[in-house]
Design an enzyme around this catalytic site. Structure first.
Site, PDB file in Angstrom:
ATOM      1  N   SER A 250       0.847  -1.189   0.000  1.00 52.26           N
ATOM      2  CA  SER A 250       0.000   0.000   0.000  1.00 52.26           C
ATOM      3  C   SER A 250       0.881   1.237   0.000  1.00 52.26           C
ATOM      4  O   SER A 250       2.113   1.145   0.020  1.00 52.26           O
ATOM      5  CB  SER A 250      -0.911   0.013   1.231  1.00 52.26           C
ATOM      6  N   LYS A 251       0.246   2.391  -0.001  1.00 49.35           N
ATOM      7  CA  LYS A 251       0.986   3.652  -0.092  1.00 49.35           C
ATOM      8  C   LYS A 251       1.951   3.860   1.069  1.00 49.35           C
ATOM      9  O   LYS A 251       2.932   4.592   0.939  1.00 49.35           O
ATOM     10  CB  LYS A 251       0.008   4.823  -0.177  1.00 49.35           C
ATOM     11  N   ARG A 252       1.669   3.221   2.198  1.00 49.94           N
ATOM     12  CA  ARG A 252       2.584   3.413   3.335  1.00 49.94           C
ATOM     13  C   ARG A 252       3.972   2.814   3.058  1.00 49.94           C
ATOM     14  O   ARG A 252       4.946   3.151   3.730  1.00 49.94           O
ATOM     15  CB  ARG A 252       1.995   2.816   4.609  1.00 49.94           C
ATOM     16  N   GLY A 254       5.453   3.160   0.118  1.00 52.89           N
ATOM     17  CA  GLY A 254       6.106   3.989  -0.891  1.00 52.89           C
ATOM     18  C   GLY A 254       5.264   4.066  -2.148  1.00 52.89           C
ATOM     19  O   GLY A 254       4.036   3.973  -2.105  1.00 52.89           O
TER      20      GLY A 254
END
Length: 488
Positions: A250-252, A254
C-alpha cells in the site's frame, strides 16, 4: 482459442498489483496465440470516474500492454464497459427467475440483520433464510405497495464444489458455505459475482487470473456458471503482492501506482520486467527479460502460490540495467522532461542541435548512477550550475591541511596544460602532482572531485572535465580555494 481478460474498476490510479495481474493475463494469451481483453467494471457508480478509465488505459499502453478487444477498440463481444451492459444483466437475471434459479427479495436491511443475529445466536451460519423465495404474486404486490424495492437473489445450490486452481491446486468449497445471495441490487445494478460471470461467459473467456482475495467469491461464481449450463473458465488465484513488512502493498510502503512510477522516471521496460518476477520465475533462472522473452518463457505452471514481496532495491537494480543499456538517443528523449524539471534548462535548449551533444554527453556520463530518470537531477546540478552545494560528506576532506596544496597545484597544472585533458592526460598530471606533493589516494583525488562537483562520489573527474571545459574547471577550483582561505 485462449482468451484472457483484465477487468479493472476505474476508481483510482492503477496499482502495480493489479498491473501484475494484467501482465500475466497478457503474457499467457500471447504465448498461446490467443486474445487479451480489457473490460471496465464501472458499476460502482459513486466511485467510478471516466478520468480513471482513460488514465488506466494510458498507463497500460505506456507499459506496452495492448489489448485485442476493449472499450476503445471494440470487438465482437462488446460493449466492454459494464455500465453499458445493464440490459444484458437484467436479461439473464430474468432468465434465472423464469427457471426458478433466482427470485425477487423484498426484505429490508433491518429484517436481514435481525435474521442474521438470530441464526448466529442459534449457532447456525448467518445465511439469508430464504423467506422471499416462495412469495406469491399478491404478496409481491403488497410489498411493492409499501414502497419496497426488491433485490434479485440467486438460489444457492446445496452441494460441495471442487475447484482445480492452476495456482492453488485443488480447492474445496463445502456444501452450505453460502446461502441465497444477491445478484441484482435494488437500484438495478449487478453485484460483482454475478456481472463478472455473465461477462466472462458471453465474452468466451477461457482463463481467469486474479488475486487470491477473490478465491472466496469463486463458489458463488461456480454456482452461476452451473445455472447457465456453462463450463467455467480455468481459474488461477495468485497470492497478493506484499510490502517489505509482509503486509499488503500500500501507499505506506512507498510508490505503488503506475502513474507514480512513471513520473519518477522508471522505464516501462524495467517496471514490466520487475512485475513479471513477482510470483513467477523463468525456467532458466534469468531475471532480465524483454517483453518478447517473457511471452516466450511464460506459463502458468511457474506461478507461485506464495506471496511476492515488492523489493524496491531489486526494482532499482533492474531499472538501472535498462537505463544503462537503452540506446542513448532514445534515453535522451525519455529524459528531457527530467532535465526541464530542474528549471535550469528549457526544452528548446535541449532540442537545439547545437547543444544536444553536450546534454547527451552529460546524460551518457551520469546514467550509470541512476536507478530512475528522476535521479539525473541530482547530478545535473554540477553540469548546469556554478553555485552547486558542497555535500556534508565532503567536509572532512576540506579540513585536511593538504587540501589547499592539492587544489593550488592542480589549478596551476591545468592552467598550463595545452592538451585536451582526457583520461590519459589527467592520469599523467595526477601522477606528477602526487609525486611532487607526497599526497595520494583519497586525500588527493577527493578535493579535486569536491571542487568540480561538490560531491565525494560520482563520475570520474577525467570524464567531467571535457564536458564542462577548462575554464569552468579552473573557476571552480579557484572558488573553493578562496572559500578555504576565507575559512568557510
Amino acid at each position: 482459442m485462449v482468451r484472457t481478460r483484465f477487468a479493472p474498476s476505474p476508481t483510482g490510479q492503477i496499482h502495480v498489483g493489479n498491473v501484475r495481474t494484467a501482465l500475466f493475463a497478457y503474457l499467457y494469451a500471447k504465448k498461446h496465440g490467443g486474445q487479451f481483453v480489457l473490460r471496465i467494471e464501472d458499476t460502482d457508480l459513486e466511485r467510478s470516474e471516466e478520468i480513471y478509465t482513460q488514465k488506466l488505459m494510458e498507463d497500460l499502453h505506456w507499459l506496452g500492454l495492448s489489448w485485442d478487444e476493449g472499450p476503445d477498440v471494440g470487438g465482437p463481444y462488446g460493449p466492454y464497459t459494464q455500465s453499458e451492459r445493464l440490459s444484458i444483466y437484467q436479461e439473464y437475471a430474468q432468465k434465472l427467475i423464469d427457471e426458478g434459479r433466482a427470485y425477487y427479495c423484498y426484505c429490508t436491511p433491518e429484517e436481514i440483520e435481525a435474521s442474521k443475529q438470530k441464526l448466529l445466536a442459534e449457532g447456525k451460519p448467518p445465511h439469508y433464510d430464504g423467506r422471499c423465495r416462495y412469495l406469491t404474486a399478491s404478496q409481491r404486490r403488497a410489498f411493492e405497495a409499501e414502497g419496497r424495492k426488491p433485490v434479485i437473489r440467486f438460489v444457492a445450490y446445496d452441494q460441495e464444489y471442487i475447484l482445480q486452481d492452476v495456482v492453488k491446486g485443488e480447492v474445496h468449497f463445502p456444501r452450505g458455505m453460502v446461502g441465497d445471495f444477491v445478484i441484482i441490487r435494488s437500484n438495478g445494478l449487478p453485484v460483482y459475482n454475478y456481472a463478472v460471470v455473465i461477462d466472462d461467459y458471453l465474452m468466451k473467456i477461457t482463463h481467469v487470473l486474479r488475486g487470491d482475495d477473490h478465491l472466496s467469491n469463486t463458489v458463488r461464481q461456480l454456482m452461476i456458471y452451473q445455472a447457465l449450463g456453462a463450463t467455467p473458465p480455468v481459474f488461477g488465484h495468485m497470492a497478493l503482492v506484499l510490502g517489505p513488512d509482509k503486509q499488503k502493498l500500500s501507499k505506506r510502503h512507498g510508490v505503488t501506482s503506475v502513474d507514480e512510477f512513471r513520473r519518477l522516471g522508471y522505464l516501462p521496460e524495467a517496471l514490466l520486467n520487475y512485475l513479471a518476477l513477482l510470483g513467477w520465475s523463468s525456467p532458466d533462472g534469468r531475471e532480465l527479460l524483454s517483453k518478447d522473452e517473457l511471452v516466450e518463457l511464460f506459463d502458468l505452471d511457474r506461478l507461485s502460490s506464495s506471496p511476492a514481496v515488492f523489493d524496491y532495491d531489486k526494482l532499482h537494480w533492474i531499472s538501472k540495467h535498462y537505463i544503462i543499456q537503452m540506446p542513448l538517443e532514445k534515453l535522451y528523449r525519455e529524459a528531457i522532461p527530467f532535465f526541464v524539471e530542474t528549471g535550469w534548462v528549457t526544452e528548446e535548449e535541449l532540442q537545439d542541435p547545437a547543444k544536444q551533444n553536450f546534454f547527451m554527453g552529460v546524460l551518457d556520463l551520469i546514467r550509470g548512477y541512476c536507478s530512475r530518470l528522476s535521479d539525473i537531477k541530482n547530478h545535473l546540478v554540477y553540469f548546469l550550475r556554478e553555485d552547486f552545494p558542497i555535500e556534508a560528506e565532503a567536509e572532512p576532506f576540506l579540513k585536511l591541511e593538504t587540501t589547499p596544496k592539492v587544489l593550488q597545484a592542480f589549478y596551476e597544472k591545468l592552467q598550463a596544460e595545452t592538451r585536451d585533458v582526457d583520461e590519459l592526460v589527467f592520469r599523467e598530471m595526477a601522477m606528477e602532482m602526487m609525486k611532487e606533493l607526497g599526497v595520494k589516494g583519497k586525500n588527493f583525488f577527493l578535493p579535486l572531485r569536491i571542487a568540480i562537483t561538490g560531491r565525494v562520489s560520482g563520475p570520474e573527474i577525467y570524464f567531467i572535465l571535457p564536458l564542462i571545459g577548462k575554464q569552468k574547471a579552473l573557476a571552480r577550483v579557484e572558488n573553493l580555494l578562496q572559500r578555504l582561505q576565507a575559512g568557510h
